[in-house]
Scaffold this motif. Structure first.
Motif, short mmCIF file in Angstrom:
data_model
loop_
_atom_site.label_atom_id
_atom_site.label_comp_id
_atom_site.label_asym_id
_atom_site.label_seq_id
_atom_site.Cartn_x
_atom_site.Cartn_y
_atom_site.Cartn_z
N LYS A 80 1.20 -0.90 0.36
CA LYS A 80 -0.36 -0.14 0.09
C LYS A 80 0.70 1.72 0.42
CE LYS A 80 -2.20 -1.00 3.73
NZ LYS A 80 -1.72 -2.33 4.44
N HIS A 113 -3.66 3.50 0.47
CA HIS A 113 -4.24 3.11 1.70
C HIS A 113 -5.22 3.68 1.77
CE1 HIS A 113 -1.21 1.61 5.21
NE2 HIS A 113 -2.56 1.91 5.48
N ASN A 178 -10.22 1.33 2.04
CA ASN A 178 -11.02 2.87 3.69
C ASN A 178 -11.63 3.40 2.71
OD1 ASN A 178 -10.07 2.36 5.93
ND2 ASN A 178 -7.77 3.26 5.22
N SER A 268 -3.12 -8.64 13.38
CA SER A 268 -2.03 -8.56 13.80
C SER A 268 -1.94 -8.26 15.14
CB SER A 268 -2.34 -7.14 13.40
OG SER A 268 -0.31 -6.85 14.15
N THR A 269 -0.91 -9.75 15.19
CA THR A 269 -0.63 -10.02 16.72
C THR A 269 1.21 -10.42 17.13
OG1 THR A 269 -1.27 -11.90 18.52
CG2 THR A 269 -0.72 -12.02 16.24
N HIS A 274 -1.26 -16.40 19.60
CA HIS A 274 -2.58 -16.00 18.84
C HIS A 274 -2.08 -15.94 17.20
CE1 HIS A 274 -2.83 -13.14 22.36
NE2 HIS A 274 -3.76 -14.58 22.36
N ASN A 278 -4.55 -17.46 14.81
CA ASN A 278 -5.75 -16.71 14.32
C ASN A 278 -5.69 -17.00 13.03
OD1 ASN A 278 -6.63 -15.17 16.67
ND2 ASN A 278 -4.51 -13.09 15.58
N1 LIG Z 1 -5.59 -0.45 5.31
C1 LIG Z 1 -5.80 0.52 6.58
O1 LIG Z 1 -6.00 1.44 6.80
C2 LIG Z 1 -5.20 -0.18 8.39
C3 LIG Z 1 -5.76 0.32 9.08
C4 LIG Z 1 -5.79 -0.85 10.33
C5 LIG Z 1 -5.20 -1.24 10.21
N2 LIG Z 1 -4.79 -1.96 8.96
C6 LIG Z 1 -4.43 -3.69 8.52
O2 LIG Z 1 -4.83 -4.54 9.63
C7 LIG Z 1 -4.33 -5.32 10.49
C8 LIG Z 1 -4.73 -5.55 11.64
O3 LIG Z 1 -5.35 -4.63 12.38
P1 LIG Z 1 -4.80 -3.63 14.38
O4 LIG Z 1 -3.15 -4.10 13.96
O5 LIG Z 1 -5.15 -2.30 13.78
O6 LIG Z 1 -5.60 -4.56 14.79
P2 LIG Z 1 -6.24 -6.07 14.89
O7 LIG Z 1 -6.08 -7.54 14.44
O8 LIG Z 1 -7.62 -6.11 14.83
O9 LIG Z 1 -6.55 -6.67 16.98
C9 LIG Z 1 -4.67 -6.56 17.66
C10 LIG Z 1 -4.85 -6.52 18.78
O10 LIG Z 1 -5.14 -8.10 18.87
C11 LIG Z 1 -4.88 -8.69 19.52
N3 LIG Z 1 -5.36 -10.19 19.35
C12 LIG Z 1 -4.56 -10.76 18.55
N4 LIG Z 1 -5.06 -11.79 18.00
C13 LIG Z 1 -5.29 -12.48 19.30
C14 LIG Z 1 -6.14 -14.04 19.72
N5 LIG Z 1 -6.43 -14.84 19.37
N6 LIG Z 1 -7.07 -12.86 21.28
C15 LIG Z 1 -6.70 -12.10 21.69
N7 LIG Z 1 -6.07 -11.25 21.26
C16 LIG Z 1 -5.39 -11.49 20.33
C17 LIG Z 1 -3.27 -7.91 19.64
O11 LIG Z 1 -2.69 -8.76 20.94
P3 LIG Z 1 -1.47 -9.69 21.50
O12 LIG Z 1 -0.09 -8.99 20.65
O13 LIG Z 1 -1.23 -9.87 22.66
O14 LIG Z 1 -1.91 -11.22 20.36
C18 LIG Z 1 -3.68 -7.28 19.13
O15 LIG Z 1 -3.69 -6.31 20.60
C19 LIG Z 1 -2.81 -4.78 10.19
O16 LIG Z 1 -1.85 -4.79 11.09
C20 LIG Z 1 -2.52 -3.88 8.76
O17 LIG Z 1 -2.28 -4.73 8.56
C21 LIG Z 1 -5.09 -1.93 7.64
#
Ligand SMILES: NC(=O)c1ccc[n+]([C@@H]2O[C@H](COP(=O)([O-])OP(=O)(O)OC[C@H]3O[C@@H](n4cnc5c(N)ncnc54)[C@H](OP(=O)(O)O)[C@@H]3O)[C@@H](O)[C@H]2O)c1
Length: 304
Positions: A80, A113, A178, A268-269, A274, A278
């Motif tokens: 992106k 993005h 988005n 993401s983790t 996890h 996942n």
């Molecule tokens: N295009 C865009 O504008 C945009 C914006 C935001 C995000 N993204 C993409 O989306 C991805 C994910 O979004 P995000 O990073 O915001 O957050 P997410 O994946 O929704 O959540 C991450 C959180 O969830 C926890 N988690 C993950 N697996 C878990 C499990 N099995 N059990 C309990 N908790 C768990 C993680 O903690 P732990 O580390 O303790 O597991 C972390 O605190 C990003 O890495 C990125 O690639 C894209």
């Protein structure tokens, strides 16, 4: 590359994506997910959501190139360009810079993005290794009044530059993140190379039903970003109930909800268990009544 889950029928020429991907972004609190990327490759993830903003494309490149690393053609790489790089020259430089860091010739999907453009302040090469103040200066340009400094590139104009990258073989498909449904439909009408992938914030509080069904009717794959991190989601009683019925964690139940509706979550983790759990979420497809109960979480007023 694994097929979509059974029961989901994408349009005729839809991209074939693994049912779950790994999100490579730094966390919202600034913690980098970079160290967990090796665990993700080892666990068997084959869809990686990267971006120049995340500053760690080089790490994924090292993992893919390492002896014993996954075959390039088995991996689906989403890249992106950041919104400061929509201008002529800047977009191409962002794309080739990211490809260099990844050590590959082309993205499987290159996705804007954000639809809106901001002022360019310089290249974002190896962003995570730069001082935080410089990262902020480069990625969050501000105007004199403190609002984001915008750039005058329309979405369609930027898309023409994306199409040129596709024409030149740097992107095997194109996508956009988005967007609203009207923005996506308008872009699709104007496009010569249509968006094949749409990435939006999506979770049970914000299921994006109209966008998802439009995309599935038109053969566009939907990728759910931030699938788990909506505050309170993993504490919801209905999520716990569905999870208990499957003998899995609340996070697995939420990811399974995505997979069951043909949407690809990219959690993401930084926690190894996890990472593994996942990836296994598609093994627990939700029954109709479980989906119906989760649908009760939808909140039109939801805002992060
Ligand atoms: N295009 C865009 O504008 C945009 C914006 C935001 C995000 N993204 C993409 O989306 C991805 C994910 O979004 P995000 O990073 O915001 O957050 P997410 O994946 O929704 O959540 C991450 C959180 O969830 C926890 N988690 C993950 N697996 C878990 C499990 N099995 N059990 C309990 N908790 C768990 C993680 O903690 P732990 O580390 O303790 O597991 C972390 O605190 C990003 O890495 C990125 O690639 C894209």
């Amino acid at each position: 590359v694994a097929a979509a889950p059974s029961g989901f029928q994408p349009g005729g020429r839809a991209l074939r994506l693994p049912p779950v991907g790994f999100g490579c972004s730094r966390y919202r609190d600034g913690t980098y997910v970079t160290p967990a990327m090796g665990a993700a490759v080892d666990a068997g993830y084959r869809l990686f959501d990267t971006a120049e903003l995340y500053g760690n494309e080089w790490r994924l490149g090292d993992l893919v190139a390492a002896p014993g690393g996954p075959d390039r053609e088995s991996v689906f790489l989403v890249g992106k360009p950041w919104r400061t790089n929509h201008g002529p020259g800047d977009l191409r430089e962002a794309c080739t810079g990211s490809l260099d860091e990844l050590g590959v010739a082309a993205f499987d999907c290159y996705a804007l993005h954000w639809p809106g453009a901001w002022a360019h302040r310089g290249a974002l090469t190896r962003l995570s290794e730069r001082p935080v103040e410089e990262q902020e200066r480069l990625t969050m340009p501000t105007a004199a009044d403190g609002t984001p400094a915008r750039a005058p590139h329309s979405l369609v104009e930027t898309w023409r530059r994306m199409e040129a990258l596709h024409d030149d073989g740097l992107a095997r498909s194109l996508g956009v993140c988005n967007v609203t449904l009207p923005q996506l439909a308008g872009l699709t009408d104007a496009a010569r190379v249509r968006p094949a992938l749409v990435q939006v914030e999506c979770h049970p509080y914000r299921p994006r039903d109209a966008l998802v069904s439009w995309c599935h009717r038109h053969g566009v794959r939907v990728v759910a970003h931030s699938p788990l991190s909506a505050p309170g989601l993993l504490d919801e009683p209905v999520v716990h109930a569905v999870a208990d019925e499957h003998g899995v964690s609340p996070a697995t139940a939420v990811l399974a909800w995505h997979c069951t509706r043909g949407v690809v979550p990219i959690p993401s983790t930084t926690t190894r268990e996890h990472v593994v759990a996942n990836l296994a979420a598609p093994r627990h497809p939700l029954a109709d009544d479980q989906r119906d109960r989760m649908a009760g979480l939808a909140d039109p007023a939801f805002q992060r």
